[in-house]
Design a protein around this motif. Structure first.
Motif: not given
Length: 592
Positions: A378, A402-403, A374-375, A398-399, A395-396
């Motif tokens: 960003s 990752n969560k 993620n970093s 992926r987030n 990206i949505e």
């Protein structure tokens, strides 16, 4: 992931990259003084410099363009094609620059030799040789001064009276290119392995790997044979590393396939297995056809532009049924941030592989540690490097992934689900979605209101469910929907190619080095859509008008107004052979 401090080479590195980057010529085209320090690669694009001052100039120049590119070609087409070839060659030079000092220095020396050969050819014969693709290896042109060049190089076009045909600017820029190359050669001639920070970092890591993983053999992959040769020779000359690792190299020219198999293939009979070599240094030609699963460490010394190459490399040592290690260690020497702005290899490869990981739950993280992903996108510096075209709709998701991946109980529950699950869900349409695993990978197909859709973005939007959404048993309509799905899932190609398709195929070849990866994929999908008759007749006619009324990149912009994302994805992976020997992962029925 391994980056390294350039130390005293930082300025030389930055200055060199500034000279060879394909982007810098465009950035500084209005500044003649700065532009004189940029390598333009004019030998790859002589047709841009054809004279057009008088009608006679235009007539002669038009004849040359048609002879090189075909009867339908015009000056705009020749300029675009030539510029793209030049940019491609400069991109390749930057990639070799990032791969190894040796590969880069060898490229510079070869380019100087070719420029000098052309110079002598032009001065002695007043000829300029060019293939239809705009480039040729000139190194052996001077073996026999009396040879018939037209006969020797079949298919080669010779521009005659080149001094009268090409403008003064060409010869000035040509000489400027040559001087820049000679300057770069001089700057780097005393930079050897002892000052190579990347190789010194590799040495440090190799010693650490060997110490920490005594039984894990190591494989180093590089995109370029010159880099493989350089690493092999440098390690062999280092007595400590040579004794510690016993290196072996393999390239397309190598004839040691059996030795590689004996030392690195665990499927070989145990009595035939050998331990003469601990380290293998190889190009991707090896990763395509040999099992290497006695190795437990992969080092990507450079990152190829095509990210599937990275997957293929890992696949050589991660064979199902013959895994010797529970964990495979993958180490990447990433391009430094200064060069990423140019080649973008690392961002693109990481982005695509992260997408694969996030979407299909692959736990193997090839390019980045989990906590770094993620970093990566960003940080401010990366945001400045990445264009909007390199960012995507995923990206949505992926987030979300990752969560959720920190919830071990949830992940375990997912892993324990059996293949072939079939549920019903309430939506605002009637339809069916299938996710299958086939010989070409994983494909999802959506039947929505009797129309097939293979658009990954659309499918993910349909798959997304609310936290409190309830599932149902399939309805009585499910059997009928399954029948429709079977009938509609395979799309047949058209027999006759319309003009729009021919135009797009040629346009893709000349524009491909000028546009982003996502735009190139967009064009390829339009071509595929026309081949599978997925667009209406008005859309096809509008595409032809776009070519008639626009030039260069404006053609692509016009086509994007004609064909939307939902249109181009409808035929993705839709060929008949995809579904052969595939197995069902999951089905969902949708009903109102």
């Amino acid at each position: 992931m391994h980056d390294y401090n350039l130390g005293s080479l930082s300025k030389l590195y930055s200055d060199t990259l500034e000279k060879i980057s394909p982007y810098n010529e465009d950035d500084k085209k209005d500044n003649a003084e700065n532009n004189s320090n940029i390598f333009k690669g004019v030998r790859y694009k002589p047709l841009i410099y054809l004279k057009k001052e008088t009608n006679e100039d235009k007539r002669k120049s038009a004849e040359i363009v048609k002879a090189v590119y075909g009867e339908d070609a015009n000056f705009d087409f020749a300029d675009l094609s030539s510029n793209n070839i030049s940019k491609f060659m400069r991109h390749l030079l930057v990639r070799r620059f990032e791969s190894s000092i040796f590969a880069f220095k060898k490229s510079i020396e070869n380019m100087i030799g070719k420029y000098e050969n052309i110079n002598r050819f032009v001065r002695g014969k007043n000829y300029y040789p060019i293939y239809k693709r705009g480039d040729i290896d000139y190194e052996d042109f001077f073996e026999d001064e009396n040879e018939d060049y037209n006969k020797k190089y079949e298919g080669l076009y010779i521009i005659e009276n080149v001094k009268e045909v090409l403008s003064k600017e060409f010869f000035e820029s040509f000489e400027n290119d040559l001087e820049i190359l000679k300057g770069i050669k001089k700057d780097w001639e005393n930079i050897g392995v002892e000052k190579d920070k990347k190789f010194l970092k590799l040495k440090e890591e190799l010693k650490k790997f060997k110490k920490e993983n005594e039984n894990r053999k190591i494989i180093i992959f590089s995109e370029f044979k010159d880099t493989v040769d350089y690493l092999y020779e440098s390690i062999c000359k280092d007595e400590e590393l040579n004794d510690l690792l016993k290196p072996l190299k393999s390239t397309a020219e190598s004839k040691n396939r059996e030795t590689v198999i004996a030392n690195f293939d665990a499927s070989l009979e145990e009595i035939k297995q050998e331990d003469e070599y601990f380290l293998l240094i190889s190009t991707d030609t090896l990763s395509e056809g040999v099992n290497l699963h006695r190795a437990g460490v992969i080092i990507n010394y450079d990152i190829p532009y095509n990210p599937t190459r990275v997957i293929q490399r890992v696949g050589r040592i991660n064979r199902i049924g013959k895994k010797l290690f529970d964990k495979i260690y993958i180490h990447n020497f990433i391009p430094r941030l200064e060069a990423q702005k140019d080649i973008k290899n690392w961002q693109i490869a990481n982005f695509k592989l992260t997408l694969i990981n996030a979407i299909f739950g692959n736990d193997t993280k090839i390019l980045q540690k989990d906590e770094d992903i993620n970093s990566l996108l960003s940080t401010k510096r990366e945001a400045e490097i990445l264009d909007d075209d390199d960012k995507s709709w995923d990206i949505e998701y992926r987030n979300i992934y990752n969560k959720l991946k920190g919830d071990e109980k949830f992940l375990e529950k997912i892993k324990n689900l059996e293949d072939g699950i079939f549920i019903g869900r309430e939506k605002n349409f009637d339809g069916l979605l299938e996710i299958r695993r086939g010989k070409n990978g994983i494909l999802a197909g959506l039947l929505k209101d009797s129309v097939m859709d293979y658009n990954t973005k659309n499918i993910f939007e349909i798959l997304k469910a609310g936290e409190n959404e309830k599932g149902f048993k399939p309805s009585d309509k499910a059997e009928s929907l399954l029948g429709q799905f079977e009938r509609r899932k395979n799309i047949k190609k058209i027999n006759d190619k319309p003009n729009a398709l021919l135009m797009l195929e040629r346009y893709k070849n000349v524009i491909s080095f000028e546009i982003s990866l996502s735009d190139k994929e967009y064009i390829e999908k339009i071509i595929k859509g026309i081949e599978y008759n997925q667009f209406s007749s008005p859309q096809i006619k509008d595409i032809e008008k776009a070519f008639k009324n626009n030039k260069d990149i404006e053609i692509l912009k016009a086509i994007k107004n004609i064909i939307g994302d939902s249109d181009i994805e409808n035929i993705n992976f839709a060929e008949t052979d995809f579904w052969e020997e595939s197995e069902l992962i999951a089905r969902e029925e949708f009903f109102k």
